[in-house]
Write a protein that holds these residues in place. Structure first.
Motif, PDB file in Angstrom:
ATOM      1  N   GLU A 330       0.801  35.045 -41.571  1.00 52.39           N
ATOM      2  CA  GLU A 330       0.629  33.725 -42.171  1.00 52.39           C
ATOM      3  C   GLU A 330       1.953  33.116 -42.599  1.00 52.39           C
ATOM      4  OE1 GLU A 330      -2.263  34.013 -45.254  1.00 52.39           O
ATOM      5  OE2 GLU A 330      -3.796  34.824 -43.928  1.00 52.39           O
ATOM      6  N   SER A 331       2.891  33.960 -43.001  1.00 50.73           N
ATOM      7  CA  SER A 331       4.197  33.452 -43.420  1.00 50.73           C
ATOM      8  C   SER A 331       4.873  32.708 -42.276  1.00 50.73           C
ATOM      9  CB  SER A 331       5.078  34.615 -43.887  1.00 50.73           C
ATOM     10  OG  SER A 331       6.357  34.148 -44.240  1.00 50.73           O
ATOM     11  N   ALA A 332       4.839  33.287 -41.080  1.00 49.52           N
ATOM     12  CA  ALA A 332       5.430  32.617 -39.920  1.00 49.52           C
ATOM     13  C   ALA A 332       4.713  31.308 -39.613  1.00 49.52           C
ATOM     14  CB  ALA A 332       5.380  33.550 -38.715  1.00 49.52           C
ATOM     15  N   LYS A 333       3.371  31.328 -39.715  1.00 52.12           N
ATOM     16  CA  LYS A 333       2.599  30.115 -39.469  1.00 52.12           C
ATOM     17  C   LYS A 333       2.918  29.024 -40.499  1.00 52.12           C
ATOM     18  CE  LYS A 333      -0.224  30.989 -35.924  1.00 52.12           C
ATOM     19  NZ  LYS A 333      -0.356  30.116 -34.747  1.00 52.12           N
ATOM     20  N   ARG A 334       3.056  29.435 -41.758  1.00 52.86           N
ATOM     21  CA  ARG A 334       3.363  28.457 -42.817  1.00 52.86           C
ATOM     22  C   ARG A 334       4.715  27.801 -42.566  1.00 52.86           C
ATOM     23  NH1 ARG A 334       1.414  32.515 -46.325  1.00 52.86           N
ATOM     24  NH2 ARG A 334       3.546  32.931 -47.038  1.00 52.86           N
ATOM     25  N   HIS A 335       5.702  28.604 -42.162  1.00 54.34           N
ATOM     26  CA  HIS A 335       7.027  28.047 -41.904  1.00 54.34           C
ATOM     27  C   HIS A 335       6.990  27.087 -40.722  1.00 54.34           C
ATOM     28  CE1 HIS A 335       8.955  31.740 -44.051  1.00 54.34           C
ATOM     29  NE2 HIS A 335       8.582  30.800 -44.890  1.00 54.34           N
ATOM     30  N   ASP A 336       6.265  27.456 -39.676  1.00 53.55           N
ATOM     31  CA  ASP A 336       6.144  26.563 -38.526  1.00 53.55           C
ATOM     32  C   ASP A 336       5.452  25.264 -38.927  1.00 53.55           C
ATOM     33  OD1 ASP A 336       7.339  28.446 -36.930  1.00 53.55           O
ATOM     34  OD2 ASP A 336       5.454  29.220 -36.084  1.00 53.55           O
ATOM     35  N   PHE A 337       4.424  25.381 -39.749  1.00 50.67           N
ATOM     36  CA  PHE A 337       3.676  24.210 -40.210  1.00 50.67           C
ATOM     37  C   PHE A 337       4.590  23.279 -41.003  1.00 50.67           C
ATOM     38  CE2 PHE A 337       0.906  21.888 -43.077  1.00 50.67           C
ATOM     39  CZ  PHE A 337      -0.185  21.549 -42.282  1.00 50.67           C
ATOM     40  N   GLU A 338       5.375  23.880 -41.911  1.00 49.62           N
ATOM     41  CA  GLU A 338       6.270  23.071 -42.745  1.00 49.62           C
ATOM     42  C   GLU A 338       7.293  22.333 -41.893  1.00 49.62           C
ATOM     43  OE1 GLU A 338       9.244  23.676 -46.612  1.00 49.62           O
ATOM     44  OE2 GLU A 338       7.850  25.263 -46.003  1.00 49.62           O
ATOM     45  N   ARG A 339       7.839  23.009 -40.890  1.00 45.77           N
ATOM     46  CA  ARG A 339       8.850  22.374 -40.036  1.00 45.77           C
ATOM     47  C   ARG A 339       8.262  21.308 -39.125  1.00 45.77           C
ATOM     48  NH1 ARG A 339      11.014  27.768 -39.765  1.00 45.77           N
ATOM     49  NH2 ARG A 339       9.768  28.164 -37.878  1.00 45.77           N
ATOM     50  N   SER A 340       6.954  21.360 -38.919  1.00 42.16           N
ATOM     51  CA  SER A 340       6.326  20.392 -38.012  1.00 42.16           C
ATOM     52  C   SER A 340       6.129  19.029 -38.660  1.00 42.16           C
ATOM     53  CB  SER A 340       4.980  20.930 -37.513  1.00 42.16           C
ATOM     54  OG  SER A 340       4.018  20.962 -38.566  1.00 42.16           O
ATOM     55  N   TYR A 341       6.294  18.941 -39.969  1.00 46.94           N
ATOM     56  CA  TYR A 341       6.126  17.678 -40.686  1.00 46.94           C
ATOM     57  C   TYR A 341       7.468  17.162 -41.192  1.00 46.94           C
ATOM     58  CZ  TYR A 341       1.032  18.140 -40.820  1.00 46.94           C
ATOM     59  OH  TYR A 341      -0.287  18.228 -40.484  1.00 46.94           O
ATOM     60  N   SER A 342       7.626  15.870 -41.155  1.00 53.72           N
ATOM     61  CA  SER A 342       8.809  15.239 -41.735  1.00 53.72           C
ATOM     62  C   SER A 342       8.349  14.066 -42.593  1.00 53.72           C
ATOM     63  CB  SER A 342       9.755  14.739 -40.646  1.00 53.72           C
ATOM     64  OG  SER A 342      10.901  14.140 -41.226  1.00 53.72           O
ATOM     65  N   PRO A 343       8.541  14.125 -43.927  1.00 50.61           N
ATOM     66  CA  PRO A 343       9.125  15.240 -44.692  1.00 50.61           C
ATOM     67  C   PRO A 343       8.208  16.465 -44.670  1.00 50.61           C
ATOM     68  CG  PRO A 343       8.201  13.593 -46.158  1.00 50.61           C
ATOM     69  CD  PRO A 343       8.107  13.020 -44.791  1.00 50.61           C
ATOM     70  N   PRO A 344       8.773  17.653 -44.921  1.00 49.42           N
ATOM     71  CA  PRO A 344       7.989  18.886 -44.817  1.00 49.42           C
ATOM     72  C   PRO A 344       6.909  18.983 -45.886  1.00 49.42           C
ATOM     73  CG  PRO A 344      10.155  19.343 -45.736  1.00 49.42           C
ATOM     74  CD  PRO A 344      10.176  17.913 -45.291  1.00 49.42           C
ATOM     75  N   ILE A 345       5.830  19.663 -45.541  1.00 46.02           N
ATOM     76  CA  ILE A 345       4.739  19.955 -46.476  1.00 46.02           C
ATOM     77  C   ILE A 345       4.668  21.473 -46.623  1.00 46.02           C
ATOM     78  CG2 ILE A 345       2.258  19.855 -46.887  1.00 46.02           C
ATOM     79  CD1 ILE A 345       2.178  17.242 -45.301  1.00 46.02           C
ATOM     80  N   ARG A 346       4.859  21.950 -47.833  1.00 46.73           N
ATOM     81  CA  ARG A 346       4.820  23.387 -48.078  1.00 46.73           C
ATOM     82  C   ARG A 346       3.364  23.833 -48.254  1.00 46.73           C
ATOM     83  NH1 ARG A 346       8.300  27.336 -49.609  1.00 46.73           N
ATOM     84  NH2 ARG A 346       7.367  29.131 -50.651  1.00 46.73           N
ATOM     85  N   VAL A 347       2.982  24.878 -47.523  1.00 43.99           N
ATOM     86  CA  VAL A 347       1.631  25.410 -47.598  1.00 43.99           C
ATOM     87  C   VAL A 347       1.663  26.779 -48.263  1.00 43.99           C
ATOM     88  CG1 VAL A 347      -0.369  26.193 -46.286  1.00 43.99           C
ATOM     89  CG2 VAL A 347       0.877  24.166 -45.550  1.00 43.99           C
ATOM     90  N   GLU A 348       0.757  26.966 -49.235  1.00 47.98           N
ATOM     91  CA  GLU A 348       0.624  28.268 -49.886  1.00 47.98           C
ATOM     92  C   GLU A 348      -0.855  28.613 -49.989  1.00 47.98           C
ATOM     93  OE1 GLU A 348       3.223  29.466 -53.041  1.00 47.98           O
ATOM     94  OE2 GLU A 348       3.929  27.401 -53.275  1.00 47.98           O
ATOM     95  N   SER A 349      -1.172  29.870 -49.741  1.00 49.02           N
ATOM     96  CA  SER A 349      -2.530  30.333 -50.035  1.00 49.02           C
ATOM     97  C   SER A 349      -2.620  30.598 -51.529  1.00 49.02           C
ATOM     98  CB  SER A 349      -2.836  31.609 -49.252  1.00 49.02           C
ATOM     99  OG  SER A 349      -2.126  32.707 -49.811  1.00 49.02           O
TER     100      SER A 349
END
Length: 360
Positions: A330-349
């Protein structure tokens, strides 16, 4: 040969009420007396040996600790004795103090002492540390105590503690897999949770809930920072689903994508004309600092953020929701998700978010 080893209490500046501490060792070689002045680092409650060296030498003579001519060596200890620095100091009425760097080997020759004498760290010498502490405590019995905060800050800390929701209660709700409204209701009871998780500097924050923005609301907004204010938009979802779907691709749950879309919409509203938004959040900050409970405003222990309303603001977004099954994946997925948005959106479970909390 060493003839003396003491902690010297030297005058620090023009005020006689202020003093500093250094270790003074005298050695006699075949030609002269050599005085080694060792800075005591965090046990020195005054100016460094370098900045006070002229006063140190003068006070040693005035007090009769050193009599007659002598060579003075300034010494700074490092973790590794081989990295120690040594400088011969000469003082003249015209030029003041001057320093000449010498090597460790030259210093040992000048001191005519075994290497073990300078290899020993002063902070490991119990007698020297005890002398230094006696002198420091005689000046200030609370010298090592934590800085005493103002009555207003202490009062506010106690108020926050009285209403604090425990980490155990939050964790129990999450483990029970409750929905979004249940978690929102719990967190609205104690907005200090978000200050604890995201405020920098610590304890300097204002948190709002149900914050109107554009054609909707943001669940929580945190104001914090110094000089340039950080505005953190926080959107939450429930703990009744896994962050990642099961399947070959293991994409984020649709509730996470839905919340991210909401945040993007709010960010679009802000960035289309950021200056009015900046002015608006500063206006709300001032109202909150003046005691208004606008949007359930909750202020941390330090009243009054030290931020400049004329400077640009930093806008950050956080999306919290779902449960962790495989933290590494999930950590890798969260980082990819954050980089896919501009500005970035941080995701946390909710599982990763709980790690931020320091409370019991």
């Amino acid at each position: 040969m060493k003839t003396m080893d003491i902690v010297h209490n030297y005058p620090d500046g023009d005020s006689r009420l202020k003093c500093g501490l250094c270790r003074v060792r005298t050695f006699v070689n075949e030609q002269e007396t050599v005085v080694l002045l060792t800075d005591l680092d965090n046990k020195n409650d005054g100016q460094s040996v370098t900045n006070a060296v002229e006063r140190i030498i003068k006070s040693l003579h005035q007090m009769g600790i050193v009599i007659g001519p002598a060579t003075y060596v300034e010494h700074y200890e490092k973790e590794d004795p081989a990295s120690d620095t040594f400088d011969i100091i000469t003082v003249s009425p015209i030029d003041g103090a001057r320093w000449k760097t010498i090597s460790r080997e030259e210093a040992l020759t000048l001191l005519a002492c075994p290497s073990a004498e300078v290899d020993e760290r002063s902070w490991d010498n119990g007698r020297i540390i005890a002398q230094a502490d006696r002198l420091r405590f005689s000046r200030d019995p609370f010298v090592d105590s934590r800085y005493q905060e103002s009555h207003a800050v202490i009062k506010r800390r106690l108020e926050i503690a009285d209403g604090m929701v425990s980490k155990a209660e939050i964790e129990a709700r999450i483990n029970a897999g409750v929905g979004e409204r249940d978690i929102q209701g719990l967190l609205k009871r104690d907005l200090s949770i978000f200050g604890e998780a995201y405020a920098k500097p610590d304890d300097e924050y204002i948190c709002f809930s149900e914050f109107p923005l554009g054609d909707g609301f943001v669940d929580f907004v945190l104001l914090t920072g110094r000089s340039r204010m950080d505005v953190i938009l926080i959107e939450i979802k429930g703990a009744d689903f896994n962050l990642l779907n099961f399947g070959h691709y293991k994409e984020f749950n649709h509730k996470i994508n839905q919340a991210a879309g909401q945040l993007r919409s709010r960010l679009g509203y802000i960035y289309r004309d950021v200056t009015p938004f900046r002015d608006h959040v500063h206006y709300l900050r001032i109202r909150a600092e003046e005691g208004e409970h606008v949007y359930n405003a909750f202020i941390g222990p330090h009243l009054g953020l030290q931020v400049d309303p004329q400077k640009d603001i930093n806008i950050r977004t956080v999306l919290i929701g779902g449960r962790t099954v495989d933290d590494r994946e999930e950590s890798a997925k969260r980082h990819d998700f954050e980089r896919s948005y501009s500005p970035p959106i941080r995701v946390e479970s909710w599982d990763t978010w709980l790690r931020r909390l320091q409370r019991s």
